[in-house]
Design an enzyme around this catalytic site. Structure first.
Site, PDB file in Angstrom:
ATOM      1  N   ASN A 147      -7.547   1.868   9.966  1.00 18.82           N
ATOM      2  CA  ASN A 147      -6.250   2.079  10.618  1.00 18.82           C
ATOM      3  C   ASN A 147      -6.485   2.093  12.123  1.00 18.82           C
ATOM      4  O   ASN A 147      -7.341   2.831  12.615  1.00 18.82           O
ATOM      5  CB  ASN A 147      -5.630   3.424  10.211  1.00 18.82           C
ATOM      6  CG  ASN A 147      -5.187   3.457   8.754  1.00 18.82           C
ATOM      7  OD1 ASN A 147      -5.330   2.457   8.030  1.00 18.82           O
ATOM      8  ND2 ASN A 147      -4.661   4.587   8.327  1.00 18.82           N
ATOM      9  N   ARG A 161       0.852  -1.190   0.000  1.00 16.45           N
ATOM     10  CA  ARG A 161       0.000   0.000   0.000  1.00 16.45           C
ATOM     11  C   ARG A 161       0.890   1.243   0.000  1.00 16.45           C
ATOM     12  O   ARG A 161       1.729   1.393   0.886  1.00 16.45           O
ATOM     13  CB  ARG A 161      -0.902   0.000   1.244  1.00 16.45           C
ATOM     14  CG  ARG A 161      -1.698   1.275   1.437  1.00 16.45           C
ATOM     15  CD  ARG A 161      -2.664   1.153   2.627  1.00 16.45           C
ATOM     16  NE  ARG A 161      -3.432   2.378   2.786  1.00 16.45           N
ATOM     17  CZ  ARG A 161      -3.210   3.302   3.728  1.00 16.45           C
ATOM     18  NH1 ARG A 161      -2.255   3.153   4.628  1.00 16.45           N
ATOM     19  NH2 ARG A 161      -3.949   4.387   3.778  1.00 16.45           N
ATOM     20  N   HIS A 182      -2.754  10.973   0.682  1.00 17.69           N
ATOM     21  CA  HIS A 182      -2.236  10.759   2.035  1.00 17.69           C
ATOM     22  C   HIS A 182      -1.618  12.081   2.498  1.00 17.69           C
ATOM     23  O   HIS A 182      -0.409  12.187   2.691  1.00 17.69           O
ATOM     24  CB  HIS A 182      -1.237   9.593   2.051  1.00 17.69           C
ATOM     25  CG  HIS A 182      -1.010   8.980   3.409  1.00 17.69           C
ATOM     26  ND1 HIS A 182      -1.150   7.623   3.652  1.00 17.69           N
ATOM     27  CD2 HIS A 182      -0.653   9.530   4.589  1.00 17.69           C
ATOM     28  CE1 HIS A 182      -0.880   7.378   4.941  1.00 17.69           C
ATOM     29  NE2 HIS A 182      -0.570   8.519   5.519  1.00 17.69           N
ATOM     30  N   TYR A 184      -4.413   2.178  15.941  1.00 15.03           N
ATOM     31  CA  TYR A 184      -3.183   2.294  16.720  1.00 15.03           C
ATOM     32  C   TYR A 184      -3.415   2.152  18.223  1.00 15.03           C
ATOM     33  O   TYR A 184      -2.692   1.445  18.897  1.00 15.03           O
ATOM     34  CB  TYR A 184      -2.490   3.629  16.421  1.00 15.03           C
ATOM     35  CG  TYR A 184      -1.869   3.641  15.044  1.00 15.03           C
ATOM     36  CD1 TYR A 184      -0.606   3.096  14.827  1.00 15.03           C
ATOM     37  CD2 TYR A 184      -2.554   4.148  13.942  1.00 15.03           C
ATOM     38  CE1 TYR A 184      -0.041   3.072  13.561  1.00 15.03           C
ATOM     39  CE2 TYR A 184      -1.992   4.121  12.670  1.00 15.03           C
ATOM     40  CZ  TYR A 184      -0.742   3.586  12.481  1.00 15.03           C
ATOM     41  OH  TYR A 184      -0.193   3.547  11.228  1.00 15.03           O
ATOM     42  N   GLU A 226      -7.326   8.622   6.185  1.00 21.28           N
ATOM     43  CA  GLU A 226      -7.571   9.297   7.461  1.00 21.28           C
ATOM     44  C   GLU A 226      -8.012  10.749   7.330  1.00 21.28           C
ATOM     45  O   GLU A 226      -7.298  11.670   7.754  1.00 21.28           O
ATOM     46  CB  GLU A 226      -6.323   9.233   8.349  1.00 21.28           C
ATOM     47  CG  GLU A 226      -5.860   7.829   8.648  1.00 21.28           C
ATOM     48  CD  GLU A 226      -4.752   7.775   9.702  1.00 21.28           C
ATOM     49  OE1 GLU A 226      -4.201   8.825  10.058  1.00 21.28           O
ATOM     50  OE2 GLU A 226      -4.451   6.686  10.185  1.00 21.28           O
ATOM     51  N   GLU A 248      -3.610  -0.019   8.117  1.00 17.83           N
ATOM     52  CA  GLU A 248      -2.442   0.336   8.949  1.00 17.83           C
ATOM     53  C   GLU A 248      -2.627  -0.182  10.363  1.00 17.83           C
ATOM     54  O   GLU A 248      -3.725  -0.097  10.926  1.00 17.83           O
ATOM     55  CB  GLU A 248      -2.248   1.864   9.074  1.00 17.83           C
ATOM     56  CG  GLU A 248      -1.737   2.551   7.850  1.00 17.83           C
ATOM     57  CD  GLU A 248      -1.605   4.065   8.034  1.00 17.83           C
ATOM     58  OE1 GLU A 248      -1.420   4.537   9.173  1.00 17.83           O
ATOM     59  OE2 GLU A 248      -1.696   4.767   7.007  1.00 17.83           O
TER      60      GLU A 248
HETATM   61  C1  PNW Z   1      -1.340   7.511  10.699  1.00 20.17           C
HETATM   62  N1  PNW Z   1      -3.955  10.004  16.094  1.00 20.17           N
HETATM   63  O1  PNW Z   1      -1.414   8.757  11.337  1.00 20.17           O
HETATM   64  C2  PNW Z   1      -0.929   7.824   9.271  1.00 20.17           C
HETATM   65  O2  PNW Z   1      -1.788   7.294   8.291  1.00 20.17           O
HETATM   66  C3  PNW Z   1       0.487   7.507   8.959  1.00 20.17           C
HETATM   67  O3  PNW Z   1       0.933   8.289   7.884  1.00 20.17           O
HETATM   68  C4  PNW Z   1       1.333   7.697  10.200  1.00 20.17           C
HETATM   69  O4  PNW Z   1       2.704   7.601   9.945  1.00 20.17           O
HETATM   70  C5  PNW Z   1       0.887   6.642  11.194  1.00 20.17           C
HETATM   71  O5  PNW Z   1      -0.507   6.695  11.436  1.00 20.17           O
HETATM   72  C6  PNW Z   1       1.610   6.716  12.535  1.00 20.17           C
HETATM   73  O6  PNW Z   1       1.346   7.934  13.178  1.00 20.17           O
HETATM   74  C7  PNW Z   1      -2.049   8.973  12.546  1.00 20.17           C
HETATM   75  O7  PNW Z   1      -3.438  10.898  16.808  1.00 20.17           O
HETATM   76  C8  PNW Z   1      -1.712  10.142  13.218  1.00 20.17           C
HETATM   77  O8  PNW Z   1      -5.003   9.423  16.413  1.00 20.17           O
HETATM   78  C9  PNW Z   1      -2.339  10.473  14.389  1.00 20.17           C
HETATM   79  C10 PNW Z   1      -3.320   9.639  14.896  1.00 20.17           C
HETATM   80  C11 PNW Z   1      -3.665   8.471  14.234  1.00 20.17           C
HETATM   81  C12 PNW Z   1      -3.014   8.144  13.059  1.00 20.17           C
END
Ligand code: PNW
Length: 461
Positions: free
Chosen positions: A299, A83, A127, A301, A172, A367
């Site tokens: 995505n 991707r 992006h 995290y 995002e 992601e």
């Molecule tokens: C994503 N949050 O960003 C992006 O899609 C990527 O480009 C980035 O490198 C990756 O996650 C890691 O940060 C985010 O604060 C940035 O919730 C901030 C958040 C979530 C995703």
């Protein structure tokens, strides 16, 4: 559980897609080559005080010149898919109008290299790197940008539609709109609730208009990638419950609901209107935004616990419109170097929740990953036990959701290699592959080897 136990316990449905993800501005470098125009991230990263150490994407991983080696690395890892995103200002340096063939040629070479290696390209159109020329005309706060995005999408699909099967419109939109226009921690660096809510709607409108162009071009599949942060209240007091509802509304439901069911959540519409930043919806927009998708990109995290109350001065500015009276709690337990908590359980719950919200819509994990401080040892090896543990536990959490009925079709690790982590610069490393930014040398980390082993076992059953 040991990594070996975790690994042995993993099984995936037949045909499950395994890949890794990157984004143009985070890896390409070559910022001034082949007629590339400026994007809002060039402007932002070159503005003193905006990024960690003043880091920029000018060189990044130099992927623009090293893409052949990078595809060879993907093949070595056994990826079945990759991707990546296309840089809008490489293709249309002024954002609209004149097409830069050399920009399109780069992506054609990259895609051909991937196809030759047996790796399926998954192309993301946006992006975060809006052409600066369009920002100068109002950016995403201006409705016209949605139409420009659709035109740009048509140029790219016209050039690459014969060889790329899987397309994604936006990555995002929460980050582009709210982090970029409300918190100001991403480009374009505004702190303006009215611009933020306008950007939300125009991004989603751009998605819908582009979806129409992709469908008309006859692409095999397309979707949108949203990031989700599951929200929990700190206590079950009415004030904390309301704080969690408001943040969940703006972080998650405000993007998901219009795309999958053609309406903004009523509570969010009310919150934004009350904050003096109404969504600028016109007749017919929601029908466009709800264009049927082939899959939803997810995505994930971390999860977030929140409480009501005045924001302490040491908290960064809120990304949420009217979020001045909401406080994010610090995560309990270990955190990654981003300061993010670790919760595979919330990943399982999220996938089950999405299955219920959008029945019948396949999910692609576009992601998931974690940042840690890498140590290169005397032999040049990178041992990253925390990333190995994070990866295996999140894969297990995903399979737990699949066993309980979630229709997850693939997983892309963030990221293939260490790269420009936006405002955090090169200080945060998310890669399965380590990058030495002095030499551009790539070294597969232990996590990369473990991922390759997961993929090998899946392939060979
Ligand atoms: C994503 N949050 O960003 C992006 O899609 C990527 O480009 C980035 O490198 C990756 O996650 C890691 O940060 C985010 O604060 C940035 O919730 C901030 C958040 C979530 C995703």
């Amino acid at each position: 559980d040991s990594p070996e136990d975790l690994l042995a316990g993993l099984t995936f449905p037949p045909g499950f897609v395994f890949g890794a993800a990157t984004a143009a501005y985070q890896i390409e470098g070559a910022a001034d080559e082949d007629g590339r125009g400026r994007s809002i991230w060039d402007t932002y990263s070159h503005t003193p005080g905006r990024t960690f150490g003043g880091h920029t994407g000018d060189v990044a991983c130099d992927h623009y010149h090293r893409y052949r080696d990078d595809v060879a690395l993907m093949r070595e890892l056994g990826l079945s898919a990759y991707r990546f995103s296309v840089s809008w200002p490489r293709v249309l340096p002024e954002g609209a109008g004149r097409v830069e063939q050399r920009g399109l040629d780069f992506y054609r070479r990259l895609v051909d290299e991937l196809l030759e290696a047996g790796i399926d390209p998954w192309l993301t159109l946006y992006h975060w790197d809006l052409p600066q020329a369009l920002q100068d005309r109002g950016g995403w706060a201006d409705r016209d940008t949605a139409a420009r995005f659709a035109d740009y999408s048509a140029v790219v699909v016209d050039a690459l539609g014969d060889r790329v099967r899987h397309w994604s419109t936006l990555n995002e939109p929460m980050c582009s709109s709210l982090i970029g226009h409300m918190a100001g921690a991403h480009a374009p660096g505004l702190q303006d609730p009215v611009a933020a809510s306008r950007a939300v709607h125009h991004l989603l409108l751009g998605h819908g208009l582009a979806a129409g162009r992709l469908r008309a071009a006859g692409v095999e599949s397309f979707g949108i990638t949203l990031n989700f942060t599951p929200m929990s209240p700190a206590t079950d007091s009415p004030a904390d419950l309301d704080a969690a509802r408001r943040l969940d509304g703006q972080q998650n439901r405000m993007f998901l609901d219009p795309v999958v069911s053609g309406a903004y959540p009523a509570d969010v519409v009310d919150d934004l209107a009350a904050a003096g930043a109404p969504l600028p919806v016109q007749d017919g927009d929601l029908e466009i935004i709800a264009a049927p998708l082939d899959w939803l990109g997810v995505n994930y995290y971390f999860e977030q616990t929140v409480r009501a109350g005045a924001r302490p001065a040491d908290k960064p500015p809120t990304s949420f419109i009217g979020g001045e009276n909401v406080v994010e709690l610090d995560p309990e337990g270990p955190t990654t170097t981003m300061g993010w908590g670790i919760s595979p359980r919330a990943f399982t719950d999220l996938l089950l929740w999405l299955g219920a919200k959008a029945p019948g819509l396949p999910l692609m994990i576009t992601e998931n990953g974690s940042a840690w401080d890498d140590v290169v040892d005397a032999e040049g090896a990178v041992h990253d036990p925390e990333r190995v543990d994070f990866l295996l536990r999140h894969l297990a959490a995903m399979t737990a959701a699949i066993e309980r009925g979630a229709d997850v079709r693939g997983y892309f690790a963030w990221s293939l290699m260490d790269n420009f982590e936006w405002a955090r610069g090169y200080a945060q490393r998310f890669g399965l592959v380590h990058v030495d930014y002095d030499t551009q040398r790539r070294t597969v980390k232990d996590s990369g080897r473990v991922y390759a082993e997961v993929l090998r076992r899946h392939r060979e059953g």
